[in-house]
Design a protein around this motif. Structure first.
Motif, mmCIF file in Angstrom:
data_model
loop_
_atom_site.group_PDB
_atom_site.id
_atom_site.type_symbol
_atom_site.label_atom_id
_atom_site.label_comp_id
_atom_site.label_asym_id
_atom_site.label_seq_id
_atom_site.Cartn_x
_atom_site.Cartn_y
_atom_site.Cartn_z
ATOM 1 N N LEU A 69 12.190 -5.744 14.365
ATOM 2 C CA LEU A 69 12.376 -7.115 14.841
ATOM 3 C C LEU A 69 13.313 -7.930 13.953
ATOM 4 C CD1 LEU A 69 11.444 -9.299 16.896
ATOM 5 C CD2 LEU A 69 9.507 -9.760 15.364
ATOM 6 N N VAL A 70 13.264 -7.685 12.636
ATOM 7 C CA VAL A 70 13.990 -8.522 11.683
ATOM 8 C C VAL A 70 15.454 -8.113 11.576
ATOM 9 C CG1 VAL A 70 14.197 -9.122 9.227
ATOM 10 C CG2 VAL A 70 11.949 -9.127 10.332
ATOM 11 N N LYS A 103 16.155 -14.530 -8.526
ATOM 12 C CA LYS A 103 16.490 -13.518 -9.530
ATOM 13 C C LYS A 103 16.103 -12.119 -9.042
ATOM 14 C CE LYS A 103 16.008 -12.595 -14.501
ATOM 15 N NZ LYS A 103 15.695 -11.165 -14.389
ATOM 16 N N GLN A 104 14.918 -12.001 -8.489
ATOM 17 C CA GLN A 104 14.482 -10.701 -7.985
ATOM 18 C C GLN A 104 15.364 -10.235 -6.828
ATOM 19 O OE1 GLN A 104 10.279 -12.078 -7.586
ATOM 20 N NE2 GLN A 104 9.808 -10.087 -8.486
ATOM 21 N N ALA A 105 15.753 -11.173 -5.967
ATOM 22 C CA ALA A 105 16.599 -10.821 -4.829
ATOM 23 C C ALA A 105 17.972 -10.341 -5.284
ATOM 24 C CB ALA A 105 16.744 -12.020 -3.894
ATOM 25 N N LEU A 106 18.544 -11.015 -6.281
ATOM 26 C CA LEU A 106 19.856 -10.624 -6.796
ATOM 27 C C LEU A 106 19.859 -9.205 -7.341
ATOM 28 C CD1 LEU A 106 20.906 -13.905 -8.633
ATOM 29 C CD2 LEU A 106 22.165 -12.822 -6.761
ATOM 30 N N GLU A 107 18.733 -8.779 -7.880
ATOM 31 C CA GLU A 107 18.622 -7.449 -8.477
ATOM 32 C C GLU A 107 18.298 -6.360 -7.450
ATOM 33 O OE1 GLU A 107 15.603 -8.208 -11.357
ATOM 34 O OE2 GLU A 107 16.967 -9.239 -12.742
ATOM 35 N N HIS A 108 17.978 -6.761 -6.227
ATOM 36 C CA HIS A 108 17.576 -5.787 -5.216
ATOM 37 C C HIS A 108 18.807 -5.159 -4.555
ATOM 38 C CE1 HIS A 108 15.541 -3.985 -1.770
ATOM 39 N NE2 HIS A 108 14.438 -4.092 -2.475
ATOM 40 N N PRO A 109 18.794 -3.859 -4.317
ATOM 41 C CA PRO A 109 19.973 -3.182 -3.747
ATOM 42 C C PRO A 109 20.341 -3.658 -2.343
ATOM 43 C CG PRO A 109 18.088 -1.675 -3.900
ATOM 44 C CD PRO A 109 17.721 -2.900 -4.662
ATOM 45 N N TRP A 110 19.423 -4.282 -1.618
ATOM 46 C CA TRP A 110 19.737 -4.749 -0.266
ATOM 47 C C TRP A 110 20.518 -6.067 -0.276
ATOM 48 C CZ3 TRP A 110 14.436 -4.149 2.715
ATOM 49 C CH2 TRP A 110 14.079 -2.790 2.730
ATOM 50 N N LEU A 122 6.624 -5.439 3.760
ATOM 51 C CA LEU A 122 6.386 -6.066 5.053
ATOM 52 C C LEU A 122 7.599 -5.903 5.969
ATOM 53 C CD1 LEU A 122 4.596 -8.053 6.786
ATOM 54 C CD2 LEU A 122 5.855 -9.903 5.681
ATOM 55 N N ALA A 123 8.795 -6.121 5.424
ATOM 56 C CA ALA A 123 10.023 -6.063 6.224
ATOM 57 C C ALA A 123 10.412 -4.646 6.609
ATOM 58 C CB ALA A 123 11.165 -6.711 5.448
ATOM 59 N N SER A 124 9.947 -3.667 5.830
ATOM 60 C CA SER A 124 10.398 -2.279 6.005
ATOM 61 C C SER A 124 9.627 -1.514 7.058
ATOM 62 C CB SER A 124 10.257 -1.529 4.676
ATOM 63 O OG SER A 124 11.024 -2.125 3.686
ATOM 64 N N LEU A 125 8.461 -1.997 7.409
ATOM 65 C CA LEU A 125 7.570 -1.226 8.273
ATOM 66 C C LEU A 125 7.308 -1.953 9.594
ATOM 67 C CD1 LEU A 125 4.977 -0.128 5.567
ATOM 68 C CD2 LEU A 125 6.877 1.209 6.490
ATOM 69 N N PRO A 126 6.907 -1.211 10.638
ATOM 70 C CA PRO A 126 6.566 -1.859 11.904
ATOM 71 C C PRO A 126 5.430 -2.871 11.693
ATOM 72 C CG PRO A 126 6.705 0.521 12.150
ATOM 73 C CD PRO A 126 6.754 0.231 10.683
ATOM 74 N N THR A 157 0.819 -1.211 0.000
ATOM 75 C CA THR A 157 0.000 0.000 0.000
ATOM 76 C C THR A 157 0.854 1.264 0.000
ATOM 77 O OG1 THR A 157 -0.103 -0.101 2.412
ATOM 78 C CG2 THR A 157 -1.918 -1.111 1.190
ATOM 79 N N GLU A 158 2.113 1.130 0.423
ATOM 80 C CA GLU A 158 3.014 2.281 0.442
ATOM 81 C C GLU A 158 4.442 1.763 0.423
ATOM 82 O OE1 GLU A 158 3.380 4.194 4.416
ATOM 83 O OE2 GLU A 158 1.731 2.863 4.944
ATOM 84 N N ARG A 159 5.387 2.647 0.198
ATOM 85 C CA ARG A 159 6.793 2.257 0.137
ATOM 86 C C ARG A 159 7.451 2.426 1.500
ATOM 87 N NH1 ARG A 159 7.399 -1.148 -3.762
ATOM 88 N NH2 ARG A 159 6.316 -0.422 -5.605
ATOM 89 N N GLY A 160 8.058 1.351 2.004
ATOM 90 C CA GLY A 160 8.795 1.415 3.256
ATOM 91 C C GLY A 160 10.239 1.802 2.979
ATOM 92 N N ALA A 161 11.027 1.965 4.053
ATOM 93 C CA ALA A 161 12.377 2.450 3.820
ATOM 94 C C ALA A 161 13.468 1.794 4.645
ATOM 95 C CB ALA A 161 12.410 3.956 4.076
ATOM 96 N N GLN A 162 13.140 1.066 5.701
ATOM 97 C CA GLN A 162 14.201 0.575 6.582
ATOM 98 C C GLN A 162 14.918 -0.610 5.955
ATOM 99 O OE1 GLN A 162 13.142 0.316 10.652
ATOM 100 N NE2 GLN A 162 15.077 -0.575 11.278
ATOM 101 N N LYS A 163 16.185 -0.404 5.612
ATOM 102 C CA LYS A 163 16.974 -1.402 4.891
ATOM 103 C C LYS A 163 17.305 -2.603 5.769
ATOM 104 C CE LYS A 163 21.314 -1.897 2.373
ATOM 105 N NZ LYS A 163 22.526 -1.235 1.888
ATOM 106 N N LYS A 164 17.224 -3.791 5.185
ATOM 107 C CA LYS A 164 17.604 -5.040 5.836
ATOM 108 C C LYS A 164 18.519 -5.804 4.885
ATOM 109 C CE LYS A 164 14.793 -4.426 9.310
ATOM 110 N NZ LYS A 164 15.307 -4.208 10.672
#
Length: 199
Positions: A121-122, A135-142, A112-116, A9-16
């Protein structure tokens, strides 16, 4: 933590940190008919120990499974310690038993991982396949590490680990907590490998 279906529903920001965990044979095959083509209990123990290990008490890892990967995992391994299980699927309509969340896609998982409450916790996001999720994970900046066991044998496979740039993800000669010795079990040689993203 009841099972929830998550929508973006929105873009989160906390990097993991995002880390991939897989084992592949000589042709980079990772599965056949929804199952692993080999039987290597010690390699599977390494897999479970790595994805459930946390550095700080009270933290948990977010374990990401594609639908086929989820249903190919032996049920007796659940519940996994220090873990929150997320299944990615556009087909499933309810959260599978032993899972905590169901997301339609990779972006939903990142949200899900970026927001409370999970953002605090993660500790680490572990990607367990299948091929499209890798493939999607490899392309992700995190994404910062690939744990890829080298199965030194030939197997018939219908799912393959995606190609990645060895100049970006560099094989580590030594990596803390990971044996670099060639091991053998059930007549199959294998070696744990870690590739680290060069910044």
């Amino acid at each position: 933590m009841s099972g929830d279906i998550v929508e973006v529903t929105e873009r989160g920001a906390q990097k993991k940190p995002i880390r991939l965990m897989a084992a592949a044979c000589r042709n980079m095959g990772i599965g056949m008919n929804g199952h692993l083509p080999w039987d290597l209990p010690s390699e599977f123990r390494f897999f479970l120990n790595t994805i459930t290990s946390v550095c700080k008490p009270g933290k948990k890892n977010l374990i990401i499974w594609g639908r086929t990967s989820w249903f190919s995992c032996p049920e007796n391994v659940f519940p996994l310690p220090n873990s929150i299980n997320v299944v990615l699927s556009t087909r499933l309509r309810s959260v599978p038993e032993h899972a905590h969340y169901l997301c339609e896609d990779f972006d939903g998982m990142i949200h899900l991982a970026s927001l409370p409450p999970l953002s605090s916790l993660v500790e680490t996001i572990w990607i367990l396949g299948g091929a499209q999720v890798y493939k999607q994970a490899l392309e992700h900046p995190w994404c910062d590490h690939i744990y890829l066991t080298n199965i030194m044998a030939d197997f018939d496979c219908d799912v393959f680990f995606p190609n990645f740039d060895g100049n970006i993800f560099k094989k580590q000669d030594r990596f803390p907590g990971v044996s670099d010795e060639i091991q053998e079990e059930n007549g199959i040689k294998f070696q744990f490998q870690v590739f680290k993203k060069e910044s």
